[in-house]
Design a protein around this motif. Sequence first.
Motif, PDB file in Angstrom:
ATOM      1  N   ARG A 200       0.804  -1.210   0.000  1.00  0.00           N
ATOM      2  CA  ARG A 200       0.000   0.000   0.000  1.00  0.00           C
ATOM      3  C   ARG A 200       0.842   1.267   0.000  1.00  0.00           C
ATOM      4  NH1 ARG A 200      -5.597   0.448   2.439  1.00  0.00           N
ATOM      5  NH2 ARG A 200      -5.872  -1.782   2.595  1.00  0.00           N
ATOM      6  N   VAL A 201       1.875   1.282   0.840  1.00  0.00           N
ATOM      7  CA  VAL A 201       2.614   2.544   0.991  1.00  0.00           C
ATOM      8  C   VAL A 201       3.742   2.681  -0.026  1.00  0.00           C
ATOM      9  CG1 VAL A 201       2.067   2.613   3.448  1.00  0.00           C
ATOM     10  CG2 VAL A 201       4.312   1.809   2.730  1.00  0.00           C
ATOM     11  N   LEU A 202       4.097   1.582  -0.721  1.00  0.00           N
ATOM     12  CA  LEU A 202       5.243   1.669  -1.624  1.00  0.00           C
ATOM     13  C   LEU A 202       4.892   1.628  -3.100  1.00  0.00           C
ATOM     14  CD1 LEU A 202       7.974  -0.502   0.117  1.00  0.00           C
ATOM     15  CD2 LEU A 202       8.092   1.934  -0.392  1.00  0.00           C
ATOM     16  N   LEU A 203       3.748   1.086  -3.452  1.00  0.00           N
ATOM     17  CA  LEU A 203       3.487   0.825  -4.868  1.00  0.00           C
ATOM     18  C   LEU A 203       2.548   1.831  -5.495  1.00  0.00           C
ATOM     19  CD1 LEU A 203       3.071  -3.063  -4.817  1.00  0.00           C
ATOM     20  CD2 LEU A 203       5.111  -1.719  -5.381  1.00  0.00           C
ATOM     21  N   GLU A 204       2.938   2.297  -6.666  1.00  0.00           N
ATOM     22  CA  GLU A 204       2.023   3.029  -7.538  1.00  0.00           C
ATOM     23  C   GLU A 204       1.476   2.018  -8.542  1.00  0.00           C
ATOM     24  OE1 GLU A 204       1.306   6.173  -7.237  1.00  0.00           O
ATOM     25  OE2 GLU A 204       3.001   7.191  -6.308  1.00  0.00           O
ATOM     26  N   LEU A 338      10.010   4.546   6.505  1.00  0.00           N
ATOM     27  CA  LEU A 338       8.728   3.940   6.129  1.00  0.00           C
ATOM     28  C   LEU A 338       7.778   3.699   7.298  1.00  0.00           C
ATOM     29  CD1 LEU A 338       9.693   1.176   3.524  1.00  0.00           C
ATOM     30  CD2 LEU A 338       8.735   3.449   3.092  1.00  0.00           C
ATOM     31  N   ALA A 341       4.529   5.794   7.674  1.00  0.00           N
ATOM     32  CA  ALA A 341       3.532   5.494   6.643  1.00  0.00           C
ATOM     33  C   ALA A 341       2.880   4.125   6.916  1.00  0.00           C
ATOM     34  CB  ALA A 341       4.174   5.507   5.255  1.00  0.00           C
ATOM     35  N   ALA A 345      -0.985   3.520   7.503  1.00  0.00           N
ATOM     36  CA  ALA A 345      -1.748   2.597   6.652  1.00  0.00           C
ATOM     37  C   ALA A 345      -2.509   1.590   7.507  1.00  0.00           C
ATOM     38  CB  ALA A 345      -0.821   1.873   5.680  1.00  0.00           C
TER      39      ALA A 345
ATOM     40  N   THR B 101      11.261   5.814   0.215  1.00  0.00           N
ATOM     41  CA  THR B 101      10.185   6.649   0.739  1.00  0.00           C
ATOM     42  C   THR B 101       8.849   6.105   0.268  1.00  0.00           C
ATOM     43  OG1 THR B 101      10.593   8.053  -1.166  1.00  0.00           O
ATOM     44  CG2 THR B 101      11.444   8.816   0.955  1.00  0.00           C
ATOM     45  N   PRO B 102       7.809   6.349   1.043  1.00  0.00           N
ATOM     46  CA  PRO B 102       6.486   5.908   0.615  1.00  0.00           C
ATOM     47  C   PRO B 102       5.998   6.718  -0.586  1.00  0.00           C
ATOM     48  CG  PRO B 102       6.370   7.054   2.737  1.00  0.00           C
ATOM     49  CD  PRO B 102       7.806   6.943   2.384  1.00  0.00           C
ATOM     50  N   THR B 103       4.951   6.237  -1.239  1.00  0.00           N
ATOM     51  CA  THR B 103       4.370   6.969  -2.359  1.00  0.00           C
ATOM     52  C   THR B 103       3.757   8.270  -1.845  1.00  0.00           C
ATOM     53  OG1 THR B 103       2.259   5.856  -2.097  1.00  0.00           O
ATOM     54  CG2 THR B 103       3.832   4.836  -3.588  1.00  0.00           C
ATOM     55  N   TRP B 106       1.099   8.623   0.828  1.00  0.00           N
ATOM     56  CA  TRP B 106       1.393   8.286   2.218  1.00  0.00           C
ATOM     57  C   TRP B 106       2.456   9.184   2.816  1.00  0.00           C
ATOM     58  CZ3 TRP B 106      -1.946   5.224   4.570  1.00  0.00           C
ATOM     59  CH2 TRP B 106      -2.736   4.404   3.769  1.00  0.00           C
ATOM     60  N   ARG B 227      -7.103   5.965  -3.891  1.00  0.00           N
ATOM     61  CA  ARG B 227      -6.955   6.800  -5.071  1.00  0.00           C
ATOM     62  C   ARG B 227      -8.297   7.270  -5.633  1.00  0.00           C
ATOM     63  NH1 ARG B 227      -1.488   5.918  -6.316  1.00  0.00           N
ATOM     64  NH2 ARG B 227      -0.733   4.145  -5.147  1.00  0.00           N
TER      65      ARG B 227
END
Lengths: 485, 485
Positions: A200-204, A338, A341, A345, B101-103, B106, B227
């Motif tokens: 959730r916090v790392l992926l686009e 991290l 975040a 989350a 770093t987070p997206t 976040w 999103r």
Amino acid sequence: MDFHVSLTGAGDLTAQIYAQLREAVLDGRLAGGDRVPATRELAASLRVSRGTVTSAYDRLLAEELLESRRGAGTFVAAGCVPPAGSSGGSGRRRTRPGAVTPTVLWRSPSVPSLVPGEATHDFSVGVPDGTLFPLATWRRIVSGTLRRGRLAPDTYDERGASRLEAEIARYAGVSRSVAASADDVVATAGAQQALDLVARVLLEPGDVVAVEDPGYTAAARLFATHRATVRGVSVDGEGIVVDALPTAARLVYVTPSHQHPTGVAMSRARRIALLEWAVRRDAVVVEDDYDSEFRFADRPLEPLQSLDRDGRVVYVGSFSKSLLPGLRVGYAVAPASLTAALREAKRVTMWDGDAVTQRALADFLAEGHHAAHVKRATKVYRARREELLHGLAGLDDWLEVVPSAAGLHVCTFLRDGRLDDVAIADEALAAGVFVEPLSPRHLEQPPRHGLAFGVGGIREEQVAPALALLGDVLRVSRPRPRAGG
Amino acid sequence: MDFHVSLTGAGDLTAQIYAQLREAVLDGRLAGGDRVPATRELAASLRVSRGTVTSAYDRLLAEELLESRRGAGTFVAAGCVPPAGSSGGSGRRRTRPGAVTPTVLWRSPSVPSLVPGEATHDFSVGVPDGTLFPLATWRRIVSGTLRRGRLAPDTYDERGASRLEAEIARYAGVSRSVAASADDVVATAGAQQALDLVARVLLEPGDVVAVEDPGYTAAARLFATHRATVRGVSVDGEGIVVDALPTAARLVYVTPSHQHPTGVAMSRARRIALLEWAVRRDAVVVEDDYDSEFRFADRPLEPLQSLDRDGRVVYVGSFSKSLLPGLRVGYAVAPASLTAALREAKRVTMWDGDAVTQRALADFLAEGHHAAHVKRATKVYRARREELLHGLAGLDDWLEVVPSAAGLHVCTFLRDGRLDDVAIADEALAAGVFVEPLSPRHLEQPPRHGLAFGVGGIREEQVAPALALLGDVLRVSRPRPRAGG
């Protein structure tokens, strides 16, 4: 129970109350013997005269759907048995079929898990033996937690969560040399939730995630539901093949202690190569320290997390194998960049975990029960594992054992590439033996066929008879030699 | 506890063992009195000679970091107190600061929740009174669940989850007239997780989600992290203003029983209008039946879920207010077209909830303890609420009470539009009274200022003194009349 009646308009209120109670009895929501509200109470809550309710009840009493017991109140008549299939729930009432559909991502049905079903010999993978757990100790600790003054007075038990996180930092630090303080640990509802928070916090959407192939399919599926492009990378005798990683990968998910499902331990050289690759590509490594707690051979290798000098490893651990089945506790140890975040989350998703389990587990760890349990359970699993390896040696014509040092299962490859592991597993199941085929664990690599044998669900003395039955299946399944032999 | 030592190469193995144990003692992972592994055990697990380990231990014994107790083993010396700040965790060891770093989603820090802190009078909103909970009964049920043979032998307790879902179907059917069988219910870790699963399976990035404004900001934040484009829609005395809904909304999130935070109940006409709107726009309505279990006035209104003839309402409920604080159980009741996806999303995210809590809650519901507790607690909350309404009548010059029929808090508007609710709440807190300001609950509508008063955290006899203190604050804060008065 408070019974909900919806009164609309100023129409015949008695008729509305009558109809709604009658429906609830007939559809099984109210069962024979259930107490219905006193007329006075129901009248008060509906803001109607008591006579309005009494008239409705009188009709239901006359129809023998309700019965009155002197001094005790009014009840659904004992003879009112809800129709078959509706017991314990309002079986005949359903939501509407539904005018809305999930997004494309969620439309495909999930691959059903294999289940041991009626197998008398169960080599399920990923399942611990719940009977080894010190249940009486756990019950005592839980009961102690459920005392006035032990639990936080408000809804979220932040103090309980941080005490657990401190105990986890200590546990992972001592037993796995993970470098972490309490602040670096995020307690979760199992390793799976830890992976979910990380994704959730790392992926686009569209980010490339590399996973081991064959690998832990539940993790691959999870990353895909975060709209990542999931790429399977082959695994050899030293773990994931770093040279085969897609250059664009933002995140690499690995199980270095006991690769799922092959059981291979990632070599130290490979670990260092993976970390160097991650630095070069600015990628994140998620280290799922799956199955590291039960160790049977070789020196333990240092986790990627403690080799990492750059802060790009997220370490994920679980108590799912070492606690009572069904207690869902895991954790992530993340770089400081991290953790905020990840905590956010978790808060956004579900606020917090179960306060009682969290507090009880903190005590269980602090009092040394967890370490003692793992030690005792390792002995039992070791004996089963040795029995298994001994038996598999007898099936060496068919099965090549993949060397492994830890974990609750042993993987084998079928020596004859023409054999189908799913067919063999089906035949084995028909003979009463549950084993897991390897090929369905592949994502995009050409599948290797094999069988995995878990030792959590089978007793030591069952191992030999189970392998004998499997041997019969293998002997029949073996394709005839092409010529002369 | 098993202590992890990483041996690399064939260098001085004794020195490596010595250095790693010494570091663990000095950084607090191993504390004074902790037992270290027996030399024989550690040598076996590291595949080195026993002498190699003994030499390392001898050096640590000589340095008085370890001590030997005859017949008991080797321990970290009692005098070894870890440095301050590191107790209970390896305080001086930290993960690296982090190269990742987070997206963007976040990166922004979350809005910190207001906390009552040292307030002597606590009107916190959304918090039940944990002391009303029948803890002894719950403890008995949990202990009964923690018996051999009661829990499923494997990791996931599907039977326990479906028994809970059947009990929830019955509970929601009887007490709220929700139309549901066990198959329509998905048990979750709190209402928040139910919302997360719904968002996951229904939303594509960029989808428009309409929320009440002011509203439950944690839900708005959750949808944004999926999103979605979140739009705040104003609320009047009948609930969300249907005519103001953005035509593109894919999902509308509402709290009809007791609008969060104003407390308004959505009128029947508005409910029907909302459902008609949803049919016209092919949208989904998520009905969070927040705060419906404690009802004090008026006839209960039918939930949107049971008015829905089209299958586009997802009903979300929670036991967070009626159970022990910190037991995270909620549920979604969804149209049949969504339940498979919701179950799959739950499985992918965290497999399953806590098996013990799920089984215990099923028993707690089935044995009638939940209904009895809600009834008893309603009486206590009613008395506090009446005391509160009585006291607020005395502050009528400043505060306009928003009428409400249910729920654990009462909302008021500040009559003088020039007053700032956050400033007043700050001043009240300085005087020992915690109240929640209304304006921070707004998303995009022009904020109305007001104060919300929860009755979960305050005793009946504290209400009047608390309001007296608040009155002092209001009298001082009141801006002077512009002229003559």
